[in-house]
Structures are given as structure tokens and as C-alpha cells.
Design an enzyme around this catalytic site. Sequence first.
Site, PDB file in Angstrom:
ATOM      1  N   ALA A 187       0.798  -1.243  -0.188  1.00 35.57           N
ATOM      2  CA  ALA A 187       0.036   0.151   0.062  1.00 35.57           C
ATOM      3  C   ALA A 187       0.797   1.379  -0.004  1.00 35.57           C
ATOM      4  O   ALA A 187       0.998   1.925  -1.164  1.00 35.57           O
ATOM      5  CB  ALA A 187      -0.934  -0.043   1.101  1.00 35.57           C
ATOM      6  N   CYS A 188       1.150   1.653   1.107  1.00 33.59           N
ATOM      7  CA  CYS A 188       1.920   2.925   1.312  1.00 33.59           C
ATOM      8  C   CYS A 188       3.067   3.019   0.505  1.00 33.59           C
ATOM      9  O   CYS A 188       3.397   4.173   0.050  1.00 33.59           O
ATOM     10  CB  CYS A 188       2.056   3.340   2.822  1.00 33.59           C
ATOM     11  SG  CYS A 188       0.681   3.617   3.670  1.00 33.59           S
TER      12      CYS A 188
END
Length: 208
Positions: free
Chosen positions: A115-116
Site C-alpha cells: 500500500a503506502c
Amino acid sequence: MTEFPLLTPAQPTVLMIDQQAGLAFGIGSTDRQLLLSNVVALAKITNAFRLPLIVSTSASKVYSGPLMPAVKTVLPDAVSIERRNMNAWEDDAVKAAIEKTGRRTLLVSGLLTEACVSFAVLSALAEGYAVSVVADTCGGITLESHSLALRRMEAAGATLTSWLQVLLERQRDWTRKETYNDARAIVEAHAGGYGIGLAYARDMIHPI
């Protein structure tokens, strides 16, 4: 043929995303203690070669916690940019801090890879930045999901690297005295058998 030249210390900015204990608890792609050692090594490299550093955290008050203490100890002056969006590239303060460095090359480390890390990397690539993902300082929920995220970033144009390659690529020459002591100390502390070998060479092998 596409060229991938070696980087110099004058080129990259280090972007460290969400190196927080609350997220590290969920890492299943690698040993957590090894991951922390790798992140600390990268933090030390950032200091040794005086690389610009952007640190960002998320949900630090409600879930993820602050920047991990071992990393903060190495980077005591780092001010973390707190954000709400998973994608650091969509946070105005983070993006402004990156742009302020004037550099178009990023070394990215963070949690979670799925994700990040990948969101920011894909967004930066889309805007023409050169991005290297320091893969062994990133962690995912599972080894498979971590690997798939790395593959996606690589397919989009990111270069995958390791903290040790980052160090050696910048040191380049062990006679480079201004960074020799710091570089060697990082290798000895974090590079396993290679570090043991360097310590042995220092203590046992003498020129005739």
C-alpha cells in the site's frame, strides 16, 4: 537498451514511509528484527552520506505509533510529516518537502509494501521521478503480497535495490576517507558475515 547508471550522493532523496511499530506487527514477508536492522542501516547511510531525508507517518496517535525508536535514535532531528492518506504522494506537505530538495531521484523505504510504499512509488514514477525501492527495508503482510507489489513497481519502472547496495554504490571506493569510517561501521553492524569479515580484516590482516 535502457541505461541504469550508478547513483551518486548528489542525486537521491530518501523517502521513509510509515516505519512504525503498529504496522511492523503485521509484517509476514520477512523477519521483523532483520527488517528493523535493515531500516536502521539505511538511516545510518542517510546520515553518513548526508542525503536529504523525508520521513512520513500515518495514524501515529490511534494505531501505528511514532517512528520506531531504533530509527528515531539514528535520526533524532528528523521531523515526521503526519498524514491521513495512504499515498504519501497525495499529501501536499510530503510532496512539497520532496520538491523542495530539488532532486528527481528517490530512494524509498517503508511499510506496507502493498500500500503506502507502492502507491507513492507508482505516483512518483508517473510524474517522471527516478525511483529505487530499497526492498529489504520494506515489508508486506505476506511474502507473496510483498513480492507482487515489488514486481508491480518494477514493471512500472522502479529499480529494486538493497540497503547494502545503496551503501556500496555511494561509497564506491574504500579509499574515500570522508565516509570510510561510517560506511565500514554500518557494514560491520548490519551486514552479517560480510561485516564479520571486514572486522576480521581490520583486526587480523596486516600489510607485510
